[in-house]
Scaffold this active site. Structure first.
Site, PDB file in Angstrom:
ATOM      1  N   ARG A  12       1.193  -1.521   0.224  1.00  0.00           N
ATOM      2  CA  ARG A  12       0.156  -0.230  -0.163  1.00  0.00           C
ATOM      3  C   ARG A  12       1.201   1.401   0.236  1.00  0.00           C
ATOM      4  O   ARG A  12       2.403   1.397   0.674  1.00  0.00           O
ATOM      5  CB  ARG A  12      -0.592   0.241   1.626  1.00  0.00           C
ATOM      6  N   ILE A  14       2.820   4.261  -0.053  1.00  0.00           N
ATOM      7  CA  ILE A  14       4.854   4.886  -0.356  1.00  0.00           C
ATOM      8  C   ILE A  14       5.071   3.463  -0.855  1.00  0.00           C
ATOM      9  O   ILE A  14       6.000   3.351  -1.983  1.00  0.00           O
ATOM     10  CB  ILE A  14       5.526   5.465   0.285  1.00  0.00           C
ATOM     11  N   ILE A  85       3.854   2.839  11.110  1.00  0.00           N
ATOM     12  CA  ILE A  85       2.766   3.447  11.654  1.00  0.00           C
ATOM     13  C   ILE A  85       2.283   4.806  12.523  1.00  0.00           C
ATOM     14  O   ILE A  85       3.275   5.044  12.445  1.00  0.00           O
ATOM     15  CB  ILE A  85       1.128   2.415  12.654  1.00  0.00           C
ATOM     16  N   THR A  86       0.964   5.686  12.476  1.00  0.00           N
ATOM     17  CA  THR A  86       0.941   6.461  13.169  1.00  0.00           C
ATOM     18  C   THR A  86       0.346   6.449  14.482  1.00  0.00           C
ATOM     19  O   THR A  86      -0.982   5.228  14.174  1.00  0.00           O
ATOM     20  CB  THR A  86       0.933   7.544  12.594  1.00  0.00           C
ATOM     21  N   ASP A  88      -0.961   9.231  16.237  1.00  0.00           N
ATOM     22  CA  ASP A  88      -0.505  10.938  17.094  1.00  0.00           C
ATOM     23  C   ASP A  88      -1.644  10.892  18.404  1.00  0.00           C
ATOM     24  O   ASP A  88      -2.734  10.612  18.859  1.00  0.00           O
ATOM     25  CB  ASP A  88      -1.387  11.523  15.914  1.00  0.00           C
ATOM     26  N   GLY A 143       2.027  16.150  18.693  1.00  0.00           N
ATOM     27  CA  GLY A 143       1.522  15.587  18.631  1.00  0.00           C
ATOM     28  C   GLY A 143       1.959  14.099  17.854  1.00  0.00           C
ATOM     29  O   GLY A 143       1.212  12.946  17.856  1.00  0.00           O
ATOM     30  N   GLN A 144       2.967  13.894  17.467  1.00  0.00           N
ATOM     31  CA  GLN A 144       3.510  12.973  17.556  1.00  0.00           C
ATOM     32  C   GLN A 144       5.410  12.584  18.016  1.00  0.00           C
ATOM     33  O   GLN A 144       6.029  12.066  17.514  1.00  0.00           O
ATOM     34  CB  GLN A 144       4.311  12.766  15.506  1.00  0.00           C
ATOM     35  N   TYR A 147       5.902   9.069  17.237  1.00  0.00           N
ATOM     36  CA  TYR A 147       6.071   8.896  15.961  1.00  0.00           C
ATOM     37  C   TYR A 147       8.346   9.776  15.302  1.00  0.00           C
ATOM     38  O   TYR A 147       8.757   8.917  15.113  1.00  0.00           O
ATOM     39  CB  TYR A 147       5.585   9.602  15.016  1.00  0.00           C
ATOM     40  N   GLY A 178       8.770  13.903   2.964  1.00  0.00           N
ATOM     41  CA  GLY A 178       7.600  15.441   3.427  1.00  0.00           C
ATOM     42  C   GLY A 178       6.259  14.726   3.203  1.00  0.00           C
ATOM     43  O   GLY A 178       5.913  13.423   3.213  1.00  0.00           O
TER      44      GLY A 178
HETATM   45  P1  NDP Z   1       0.173   3.378   4.490  1.00  0.00           P
HETATM   46  O1  NDP Z   1      -0.453   3.662   5.676  1.00  0.00           O
HETATM   47  O2  NDP Z   1      -0.228   3.791   3.315  1.00  0.00           O
HETATM   48  O3  NDP Z   1       1.045   1.919   4.399  1.00  0.00           O
HETATM   49  C1  NDP Z   1       2.114   1.480   5.415  1.00  0.00           C
HETATM   50  C2  NDP Z   1       2.114  -0.818   4.803  1.00  0.00           C
HETATM   51  O4  NDP Z   1       2.803  -0.562   6.742  1.00  0.00           O
HETATM   52  C3  NDP Z   1       1.051  -1.241   4.609  1.00  0.00           C
HETATM   53  O5  NDP Z   1       1.482  -2.336   3.732  1.00  0.00           O
HETATM   54  C4  NDP Z   1       0.699  -1.220   5.974  1.00  0.00           C
HETATM   55  O6  NDP Z   1       0.675  -3.203   5.760  1.00  0.00           O
HETATM   56  C5  NDP Z   1       2.099  -2.393   6.620  1.00  0.00           C
HETATM   57  N1  NDP Z   1       2.713  -1.898   7.929  1.00  0.00           N
HETATM   58  C6  NDP Z   1       1.945  -1.537   9.035  1.00  0.00           C
HETATM   59  N2  NDP Z   1       2.352  -1.187  10.319  1.00  0.00           N
HETATM   60  C7  NDP Z   1       2.663  -2.623   9.747  1.00  0.00           C
HETATM   61  C8  NDP Z   1       3.673  -4.055  10.347  1.00  0.00           C
HETATM   62  N3  NDP Z   1       3.814  -3.724  12.337  1.00  0.00           N
HETATM   63  N4  NDP Z   1       4.224  -5.402  10.323  1.00  0.00           N
HETATM   64  C9  NDP Z   1       4.250  -5.420   8.886  1.00  0.00           C
HETATM   65  N5  NDP Z   1       3.680  -4.338   8.036  1.00  0.00           N
HETATM   66  C10 NDP Z   1       3.384  -3.224   8.818  1.00  0.00           C
HETATM   67  O7  NDP Z   1       1.760   3.992   5.050  1.00  0.00           O
HETATM   68  P2  NDP Z   1       2.065   5.020   3.845  1.00  0.00           P
HETATM   69  O8  NDP Z   1       2.823   4.106   2.572  1.00  0.00           O
HETATM   70  O9  NDP Z   1       1.533   6.271   4.319  1.00  0.00           O
HETATM   71  O10 NDP Z   1       4.020   5.366   4.776  1.00  0.00           O
HETATM   72  C11 NDP Z   1       4.856   4.398   4.962  1.00  0.00           C
HETATM   73  C12 NDP Z   1       6.540   4.728   5.486  1.00  0.00           C
HETATM   74  O11 NDP Z   1       6.642   6.109   4.912  1.00  0.00           O
HETATM   75  C13 NDP Z   1       6.090   4.674   6.800  1.00  0.00           C
HETATM   76  O12 NDP Z   1       7.088   4.484   7.329  1.00  0.00           O
HETATM   77  C14 NDP Z   1       5.629   6.428   7.437  1.00  0.00           C
HETATM   78  O13 NDP Z   1       6.283   6.163   8.700  1.00  0.00           O
HETATM   79  C15 NDP Z   1       6.452   7.013   5.850  1.00  0.00           C
HETATM   80  N6  NDP Z   1       5.971   8.108   5.904  1.00  0.00           N
HETATM   81  C16 NDP Z   1       5.487   8.502   4.955  1.00  0.00           C
HETATM   82  C17 NDP Z   1       5.182   9.797   4.472  1.00  0.00           C
HETATM   83  C18 NDP Z   1       2.919  10.415   3.930  1.00  0.00           C
HETATM   84  O14 NDP Z   1       3.484  11.293   3.825  1.00  0.00           O
HETATM   85  N7  NDP Z   1       2.274   9.181   3.766  1.00  0.00           N
HETATM   86  C19 NDP Z   1       5.455  10.527   5.265  1.00  0.00           C
HETATM   87  C20 NDP Z   1       7.045  10.588   5.655  1.00  0.00           C
HETATM   88  C21 NDP Z   1       6.992   9.510   6.223  1.00  0.00           C
HETATM   89  P3  NDP Z   1      -1.247  -3.939   6.301  1.00  0.00           P
HETATM   90  O15 NDP Z   1      -2.069  -2.856   4.505  1.00  0.00           O
HETATM   91  O16 NDP Z   1      -1.288  -4.575   6.124  1.00  0.00           O
HETATM   92  O17 NDP Z   1      -2.108  -2.342   7.059  1.00  0.00           O
END
Ligand code: NDP
Length: 241
Positions: A12, A14, A85-86, A88, A143-144, A147, A178
């Protein structure tokens, strides 16, 4: 022969863009996820990338999952620690559970995954570890506290491990995105996005997952072999380190 890349949280947001970009660049890709079977199966069907379910905060589960991928695809040469995850909350209301869930996934998850591919990379005299941190690990965010602490920790982890991997041609780098338009960010109320977040981004828009994915493909490539311990800041000009 194509290299094997493992992307945590690769089904999912990024992570999905990273998995697809690495596949397009010729890698054999394995994408992991935590529990959203529906999204993972749809991702697999659409992209022909194998998906594997486990929780990165569980060391044993990481070991078992990695062993399965190695048996099916071969030794992992590129690891993208993207799952995050977040939870917050302003600090005065933050629960120990909110703290631990974020630290366990976003920081300890990097130990759990990297520790179990490290020996294989050392033995193979090649490796690429790419950690997806965050702008909020660089600048902090109200709030984070959980995180921001985890994501800042990811940067320290990156720099320490880069020094250990260098003599074995293992590079360890981080990317600090970002605000990127994924479900994580689009869950923020539209009013907050339009009135408070986007005005802080000089390029005037959210980033795209593909813009982060292209940074990963570069760091994974042979072209990036002299880059280690570094952080790529990809935030539309919102914050400079
Ligand atoms: P999403 O919530 O869209 O996707 C998260 C993905 O991580 C999913 O595939 C989810 O699986 C998986 N996941 C979550 N927790 C676990 C776990 N404990 N074990 C295994 N897999 C897990 O996140 P984003 O794409 O938005 O973010 C991706 C990364 O980028 C994160 O580390 C985030 O902190 C970082 N980031 C994101 C930003 C943004 O603006 N979106 C900005 C800066 C950093 P499932 O589908 O099963 O839930």
């Amino acid at each position: 022969m194509s290299r094997v890349a493992l992307v945590t949280g690769g089904t999912r947001g990024i992570g999905a863009a990273i998995s697809i970009a690495l596949k397009d660049a010729g890698y054999k890709v394995a994408a992991t996820y935590a529990g959203n079977d529906e999204k993972a199966q749809a991702f697999k069907a659409a992209n022909g990338i194998g998906v594997y379910k486990w929780d990165v905060s569980n060391y044993e589960a990481c070991g078992e999952g990695i062993a399965k991928i190695v048996a099916e695809l071969g030794p992992i040469e590129v690891l993208v620690n993207n799952a995050g995850i977040t939870r917050d909350s302003m600090f005065h209301k933050m629960t120990p559970q909110q703290w631990h869930e974020v630290i366990d996934t976003n920081l300890t998850g990097l130990f759990n995954m990297t520790h179990q591919v490290w020996s294989g990379m050392r033995d193979g005299n090649f490796g690429r570890i790419i950690n997806i941190s965050s702008i909020n690990g660089q600048k902090g965010q109200a709030g984070q506290a959980n995180y921001s602490a985890a994501k800042a920790g990811d940067l320290g982890f990156t720099k320490a491990l880069a020094q250990e991997g260098a003599s074995k041609s293992i590079t360890v780098n981080a990317i600090c995105p970002g605000y990127i338009g994924t479900e994580m960010v689009l869950a923020v109320p539209e009013k907050v996005l339009n009135e408070r977040i986007i005005p802080q981004i000089p390029v005037g828009r959210l980033g795209k997952p593909e813009e982060i994915a292209r940074c990963v493909v570069f760091l994974a490539s042979d072209d990036a072999s002299f880059i280690t311990g570094s952080t790529i800041t990809a935030n539309g000009g919102q914050f400079f380190v």
